[in-house]
Scaffold this active site. Structure first.
Site, PDB file in Angstrom:
ATOM      1  CD  GLU A 167      -2.933   1.196   2.148  1.00  0.00           C
ATOM      2  OE1 GLU A 167      -2.803   0.698   3.383  1.00  0.00           O
ATOM      3  OE2 GLU A 167      -4.248   1.735   2.029  1.00  0.00           O
TER       4      GLU A 167
ATOM      5  N   GLY B  89       4.581   1.535  11.461  1.00  0.00           N
ATOM      6  CA  GLY B  89       3.331   1.378  11.946  1.00  0.00           C
ATOM      7  C   GLY B  89       3.041  -0.150  11.722  1.00  0.00           C
ATOM      8  CB  ALA B  90       0.361  -2.215  11.951  1.00  0.00           C
ATOM      9  CG  MET B  91       0.206  -3.129   5.040  1.00  0.00           C
ATOM     10  SD  MET B  91      -0.924  -1.798   4.449  1.00  0.00           S
ATOM     11  CE  MET B  91      -2.149  -2.520   3.460  1.00  0.00           C
TER      12      MET B  91
ATOM     13  CG  ASN C 148      -0.012  -6.777   4.329  1.00  0.00           C
ATOM     14  OD1 ASN C 148      -0.015  -6.077   3.370  1.00  0.00           O
ATOM     15  ND2 ASN C 148       0.759  -6.713   4.961  1.00  0.00           N
TER      16      ASN C 148
ATOM     17  CG  HIS D   7      -5.876   0.733  12.989  1.00  0.00           C
ATOM     18  ND1 HIS D   7      -6.610   2.083  13.048  1.00  0.00           N
ATOM     19  CD2 HIS D   7      -5.508   0.464  11.697  1.00  0.00           C
ATOM     20  CE1 HIS D   7      -6.362   2.607  11.584  1.00  0.00           C
ATOM     21  NE2 HIS D   7      -5.743   1.458  10.865  1.00  0.00           N
ATOM     22  CD  GLU D   8      -2.775  -1.963  10.995  1.00  0.00           C
ATOM     23  OE1 GLU D   8      -3.230  -2.489   9.692  1.00  0.00           O
ATOM     24  OE2 GLU D   8      -2.591  -0.883  11.132  1.00  0.00           O
TER      25      GLU D   8
ATOM     26  CG  HIS E  67      -7.590  -1.835   8.334  1.00  0.00           C
ATOM     27  ND1 HIS E  67      -8.356  -0.764   7.593  1.00  0.00           N
ATOM     28  CD2 HIS E  67      -6.491  -0.900   8.699  1.00  0.00           C
ATOM     29  CE1 HIS E  67      -7.719   0.354   7.646  1.00  0.00           C
ATOM     30  NE2 HIS E  67      -6.505   0.113   8.366  1.00  0.00           N
TER      31      HIS E  67
ATOM     32  CD  GLU F 127      -6.041   3.459   7.170  1.00  0.00           C
ATOM     33  OE1 GLU F 127      -5.971   3.126   8.329  1.00  0.00           O
ATOM     34  OE2 GLU F 127      -5.405   2.743   6.075  1.00  0.00           O
TER      35      GLU F 127
END
Ligand SMILES: [Zn+2]
Length: 879
Positions: free
Chosen positions: A155, A287-289, A291, A322-323, A326, A345
């Site tokens: 991203e 941070g974090a992603m 996927n 949070h992740e 998503h 977000e």
């Protein structure tokens, strides 16, 4: 593609609702983007052989395509890749051209075709050393020695760096990934491993095919990794870390299971993948992603070691929440284009806060979140602020749409306000139907508003849309009138709130106000005009027009009502008190209220020890203290500020009580640090005594107490203490402790020792997994030594920002630099430098950063004047 479900709901919505509701629902045809929509990928088969040492990869790819109209041209994204043996259905194509500037490859076929076909090719590409696409990260192994791992960050637009693809979010497809890596390595992808074959020193690992998803969610990590794992409700959970650190994943492993169980229930749509991996990546990965099925985190925000503090644990939980949000809002249902990044977000931020608060009531999480709401409102009060929904014409500008204050925090606050407006259960019902309707597809803002509108029977699109389509927020002014029997009615007016006051523009919002009189339960009043009247209890009762600080707006009370509220301040409901402090401080900043109104509230706290309220007061005092530095009445102000907070600090002491909540611990840390900063000799002396004991027995001080203790000692260090702290940093076995020691050094006041901090930040003694630390040390140094920090920063920017990647660097220059250095040099020079060093794509961010810098500089002058006047009048009154 317009699939059947989508067509059905678009039709239903238009039949039931006014036309305006339907204008902007998602449609593949009209979703923005650069790629033509006449050829779409159905399924990818990608095989890669990365060479981490040479930073090269080779691969083969086969994509099943649907030609929706006859064409001889196929266009998709690629970057730094060379394609060979390009075939359609096994036959050579006419020509292939790749353009790295446009990040596009165009394949021309020998004749136009339609229907289903397969495009295949072999290719070679690059492995990056920064988190963009497939990247190699070096690190020092826990037992010593260097190693490297591979991971990905796609991203917003970097999947194309690992494999040529249709790299726009509305082109959902199935991904089938196969990788060949050293056989000793563990491999993680979006899906479980289907097959693993060892040949010589290598292993070829094939993952199961992913669900239909956007390319920016593809994930692959490999290296000497180990995991801790568990299974619950049919999902397998693993937390991965570099070998030797896997046990530090135990806390995250437990939280992941709890959070997933809660979300399965909330969405009424169980997590659809068989497993959920969480991967701790060392180094500059920020941070974090999210996927799908394989969330990557910077190791500092996933692992919990014995050196971790309560704050570290809170960060880990809230980022996981949070992740994982998503996995539904972002992965299962994806925004159609980057102008709706907020759909991902804002929602993930809001649900994460809700989940963190629900699972950890002692954390008083919404009070903590008030800080991010305030940060968003400060950013959004700028004349240069932007709407949450931001026009992004070219996906290469998508970076602009990731703005933590607006995209994340403002969005979070709006969703919270809307949830309070229609009620928790109705809101959830709307979310459930949105997820059900849009699963495995994309969405636009209107899809969400329609779902919430249908669930609530309220015109949510009309209420919500202006909040996301326009920048800023209202200042609601409250003017009370009393009748002869003491009943109060109020006139409410709205105008846009701006940093410097300024004139009101024509902006208008529908504001769901929550009004509390006395201690009654709040009631909702929708302010949907420029001016409106409503009854508001009795004139001698306190009045809150933002009950529980849930709303995203500011309130200015007339003098009489403010006086009633100030008298009742010590016994106010916590949230109402927080809102009043926030607003009064902001009104001081905008020049619309005198400083003494705020300080009167601060002085009326009395014996109340609400942690968030005191944090707000201390923060304001710290801003004034910084402004007063070098001014003639500095000592008088510092003494005043110390006297105001000393009783609270004395009461809290240095040692945590076993029964206290984390917000009290945070307040203790803030008070002690500020007392040290404001030269309170008793605090500094006690810190030195405790540090001497800590050196004798490091286990005698808890991780939570260490950070503040070391920060105070570092700030006031002489050469010998500095050397002791430095030795602790260099000898640290634990990364969390190491970073804590280094950060304490960067607070040092002594100018000679500050020069040593510069040398350390630029040296190679900092291990590669902590490669963002150099930049953080220099930014921290700016607080006590702005000019030294600035000179170091500009002279060494390439080295300091190497770890954050080119996107990260652009944002650091445009957003962080003006805020860090507004006081280091004349603003025109700062702006000139930033303009010369900022890429065009983030020029809007730079304008916003500079507006804040100008405001801070102007506020400094105004605060010194106001504080001096207040102190003089207080002295007068005391005579
Ligand atoms: Zn996110």
């Amino acid at each position: 593609m317009l699939d059947r479900t989508q067509f059905y709901f678009a039709a239903l919505c238009c039949a039931l609702a006014p036309a305006a509701w339907c204008g902007a629902t998602f449609s593949f045809e009209s979703a923005p983007g650069r790629l033509p929509k006449n050829v779409v990928p159905i399924s990818y088969d990608v095989r890669i052989v990365p060479d981490a040492d040479a930073l090269r990869l080779t691969g083969t790819e086969s994509v099943q395509l649907q030609f929706r109209a006859a064409t001889a041209t196929v266009q998709f994204n690629s970057l730094n890749e060379t394609l060979n043996h390009v075939l359609l259905d096994g036959k050579p194509v006419k020509s292939v051209t790749s353009n790295d500037e446009q990040q596009l490859t165009t394949v021309t076929l020998t004749r136009p075709v339609s229907g289903l076909h397969t495009l295949s090719f072999s290719y070679s590409g690059k492995i990056e050393t920064q988190p963009q696409g497939l990247f190699a990260q070096k690190y020092t192994k826990p037992g010593g020695g260097q190693a490297v791992l591979l991971s990905t960050q796609m991203e917003a637009t970097d999947a194309r760096r690992m494999f040529p693809c249709w790299d726009e979010p509305s082109f959902r497809a199935y991904f089938h990934l196969t990788v060949t890596v050293p056989k000793a390595w563990a491999t993680v992808g979006n899906m479980p491993i289907a097959r693993r074959t060892v040949h010589g020193e290598l292993a070829t690992v094939s993952f199961l095919r992913s669900p239909k998803m956007s390319s920016y969610l593809v994930e692959f990590t490999a290296g000497d990794l180990r995991d801790v794992s568990a299974a619950r409700d049919g999902t397998r959970f693993s937390v991965w870390a570099v070998a030797g650190h896997e046990q530090d994943g135990a806390v995250a492993l437990a939280s992941a299971q709890d959070i997933l169980a809660d979300y399965n229930e909330y969405f009424a749509h169980p997590y659809p993948l068989p497993k959920l991996d969480s991967i701790a990546v060392p180094g500059g990965f920020s941070g974090a992603m999210e996927n799908w099925g394989a969330i990557t985190y910077n190791d500092r925000v996933l692992l919990v070691s014995p050196s971790s503090t309560m704050q570290n644990r809170q960060t880990v939980f809230s980022i996981q929440a949070h992740e994982m949000a998503h996995q539904w809002f972002g992965d299962l249902v994806t925004m159609g284009w980057w102008d709706d990044t907020w759909l991902n977000e804002s929602f993930a931020s809001w649900l994460a806060a809700k989940e963190t608060a629900a699972r950890n009531p002692a954390w008083r999480w919404w009070e903590q979140e008030d800080e991010s709401r305030e940060s968003a409102m400060a950013a959004d009060a700028r004349a240069t602020s932007h709407a949450i929904e931001q026009h992004v014409t070219n996906e290469l500008e998508a970076l602009n749409s990731f703005d933590s204050d607006i995209t994340y925090s403002k969005g979070e606050a709006l969703l919270r306000m809307l949830e309070a407006y229609i009620g928790e259960d109705v809101f959830r019902q709307g979310i459930r139907s949105y997820i059900k309707n849009r699963a495995y597809s994309n969405a636009a803002a209107a899809d969400l508003w329609n779902a919430l509108g249908q669930a609530s029977g309220k015109n949510i699109p009309a209420v919500a849309a202006p909040w996301i389509e326009k920048p800023g927020f209202p200042l609601v002014s409250v003017n009370a009138a009393c009748d002869s029997s003491g009943n109060r009615s109020v006139t409410l007016r709205q105008k846009r709130f701006l940093l410097n006051g300024g004139s009101a523009n024509a902006a208008e919002w529908q504001v769901p106000l929550r009004i509390r009189t006395g201690t009654a339960a709040p009631r909702t009043v929708l302010l949907d005009a420029r001016e409106q009247k409503t009854a508001a209890g009795r004139c001698d009762e306190p009045l809150s027009v933002n009950a529980d600080a849930v709303g995203y707006y500011r309130v200015q009370y007339d003098a009489d009502t403010l006086a009633v509220n100030t008298r009742a301040f010590p016994s106010a409901v916590d949230g109402d008190r927080i809102a009043l402090l926030d607003d009064q401080w902001a009104l001081v900043g905008s020049g619309e209220a005198p400083l003494q109104n705020f300080l009167a509230l601060a002085s009326s706290m009395g014996a109340d020890r609400d942690a968030r309220a005191w944090q707000q007061i201390v923060r304001a005092l710290a801003i004034i203290e910084y402004a007063e530095r070098g001014a003639p009445r500095y000592q008088t102000f510092a003494a005043y500020a110390r006297a105001l907070i000393k009783p609270v600090a004395d009461e809290l002491g240095w040692d945590a009580l076993p029964t206290e909540t984390p917000d009290v611990g945070d307040l203790r840390d803030t008070l002690l640090r500020d007392l040290s900063r404001w030269d309170d000799q008793a605090t500094i002396g006690e810190a030195r005594r405790r540090f001497a004991a800590f050196i004798q027995d490091p286990h005698g001080v808890s991780a939570d107490a260490q950070a503040t203790l070391l920060a105070i000692v570092g700030q006031n260090a002489d050469a010998a203490t500095f050397a002791q702290l430095h030795a602790l940093a260099k000898g640290a076995k634990d990364d969390t402790f190491m970073q804590r020691c280094y950060m304490a050094l960067a607070r040092v006041r002594d100018p000679e020792l500050a020069r040593q901090v510069v040398q350390i930040a630029l040296s190679d003694e900092i291990p590669p997994q902590a490669n963002t630390l150099g930049l953080r040390l220099i930014f921290t140094l700016a607080r006590e030594h702005p000019r030294l920090s600035w000179d170091t920063y500009i002279a060494n920017q390439d080295q300091l920002m190497k770890s954050v990647g080119s996107d990260g660097r652009a944002l650091v220059i445009a957003q962080q630099t003006p805020v860090a250095y507004w006081d280091a040099l004349p603003l025109d020079q700062l702006e000139g430098w930033a303009h010369a060093n900022t890429p065009k794509g983030v020029s809007d961010n730079l304008a916003r950063g500079m507006e804040t810098a100008h405001h801070l500089a102007a506020q400094k002058q105004a605060l010194v004047k106001a504080a001096d006047a207040y102190l003089a009048s207080a002295k007068q009154a005391a005579r």
